[in-house]
Design an enzyme around this catalytic site. Structure first.
Site, PDB file in Angstrom:
ATOM      1  CE  LYS A 149      19.670  35.124  76.215  1.00  0.00           C
ATOM      2  NZ  LYS A 149      19.285  34.788  77.498  1.00  0.00           N
ATOM      3  CE1 TYR A 167      17.347  36.814  73.632  1.00  0.00           C
ATOM      4  CE2 TYR A 167      18.212  35.938  71.914  1.00  0.00           C
ATOM      5  CZ  TYR A 167      17.728  35.782  73.058  1.00  0.00           C
ATOM      6  OH  TYR A 167      17.646  34.317  73.410  1.00  0.00           O
TER       7      TYR A 167
HETATM    8  N1  SER Z   1      15.324  31.587  69.406  1.00  0.00           N
HETATM    9  C1  SER Z   1      15.849  32.833  69.737  1.00  0.00           C
HETATM   10  C2  SER Z   1      15.344  33.939  69.021  1.00  0.00           C
HETATM   11  O1  SER Z   1      14.832  33.716  67.994  1.00  0.00           O
HETATM   12  C3  SER Z   1      17.539  32.822  69.702  1.00  0.00           C
HETATM   13  O2  SER Z   1      17.968  32.431  70.796  1.00  0.00           O
HETATM   14  O3  SER Z   1      15.220  35.150  69.638  1.00  0.00           O
END
Ligand code: SER
Length: 316
Positions: free
Chosen positions: A147, A143
């Site tokens: 990003k 993730y």
């Molecule tokens: N709130 C998100 C997550 O925990 C972080 O951007 O994946």
């Protein structure tokens, strides 16, 4: 009046952003879309269409047909879920962004794009307290990698093609309307539901894990404020740090106990602990404050009171 498209309108941010945008721009001008059905107020309160952002032909037709001028692209696989299916998550997070950037480049009427980044762009080598805007970014999650790459693509499309894309590195977001799904900061939402339903909570992070958070009304206000700012005032073309409050599960537990004194908590950390340990504990958002006037209005105490009241109402 601009026509605005929101992708991911059924999600935690989208379901609240659509409502706010419709208040400001008028219901007819805010086109909510998602790959699945959205809450009734989103589907009935203005135009709504089921749309897959991965389908670039459907996307471009929709944008041209509805004369879209601004796009908020919120669809993404969050940190915890992305670790379960890394290649799929990478594809969804990256390909969808590339589709949006390409459309914004090609369709002249599209003037602005919003795309959320995250504190997940940081990693274990980043200073964890008061994390600066400009610092080391070596994420350890798929993730976070998506990003980070996304931030650089946004910057590239701005520099190379003049695409006006704006972004915030959201911390954990706390809200009561739609639950988050598959993130590392989700404990701070789940705990409220379990506190009211069961009087107990099993937390998947250790009790002293500090992370930055923002209450949803502050996040929505910041997002719209950034989109409405003069382009010339914005000095960051990747993504702005925004901070809010920093707390641990133990501190949140203590705050909720002021309202529900018997609330018990058990700590049983899972794979998300390593993710949380690699993220900032608090961030420095001085660029956001100086460039476009970011301000936080909810602290832990105020947010906790509202969360409990609203979730109690919802669960009745
Ligand atoms: N709130 C998100 C997550 O925990 C972080 O951007 O994946």
């Amino acid at each position: 009046m601009d026509n605005i498209m929101v992708i991911g309108a059924a999600g935690q941010i989208g379901s609240e952003l659509v409502t706010e945008l419709r208040k400001i721009y008028g219901s007819d001008h805010v086109f909510a879309t998602d790959i699945k059905q959205a809450p009734p107020d989103i589907m009935q309160g203005g135009p709504f269409q089921v749309l897959d952002v991965m389908d670039d032909k459907q996307l471009i037709h929709f944008i041209i047909r509805n004369k879209i001028n601004q796009i908020y692209h919120l669809a993404a696989v969050l940190s915890g879920n992305a670790e379960k299916l890394p290649t799929q998550a990478w594809r969804i997070n990256m390909d969808s962004l590339m589709n949006i950037l390409e459309v914004a480049k090609m369709v002249e009427e599209v003037k602005k794009v919003f795309w959320p980044s995250s504190i997940a762009v940081f990693g274990p080598s980043t200073p964890r307290n008061h994390t600066p805007q400009l610092t080391i970014r070596e994420p350890i999650t798929v993730y976070g990698i998506s990003k980070l790459a996304g931030e650089q693509w946004c910057d590239y499309y701005f520099q190379r093609f003049g695409v006006d894309v704006r972004s915030l590195r959201y911390p954990g977001l706390i809200s009561y309307k739609t639950e988050a799904g598959g993130g590392t900061t989700d404990y701070a939402v789940e705990i409220f539901y379990d506190a009211i339903r069961h009087g107990s909570y099993e937390c998947f992070l250790a009790k002293d894990t500090a992370l930055p958070f923002l209450f949803m009304p502050d996040a929505i206000r910041a997002t719209i404020q950034l989109m409405e700012s003069e382009r010339s005032r914005l000095s960051v073309h990747s993504s702005y740090n925004i901070g809010g409050m920093s707390f641990t599960p133990a501190k949140l537990h203590r705050e909720i106990k002021k309202h529900i004194p018997n609330l018990s908590i058990r700590y049983k950390h899972d794979f998300r602990q390593a993710i949380a340990d690699s993220w900032p504990q608090s961030v420095d958002d001085s660029f956001a404050r100086a460039d476009w006037g970011f301000e936080q209005s909810y602290d832990l105490e105020k947010m906790t009171g509202i969360m409990l009241k609203e979730i109690q109402k919802k669960l009745k």
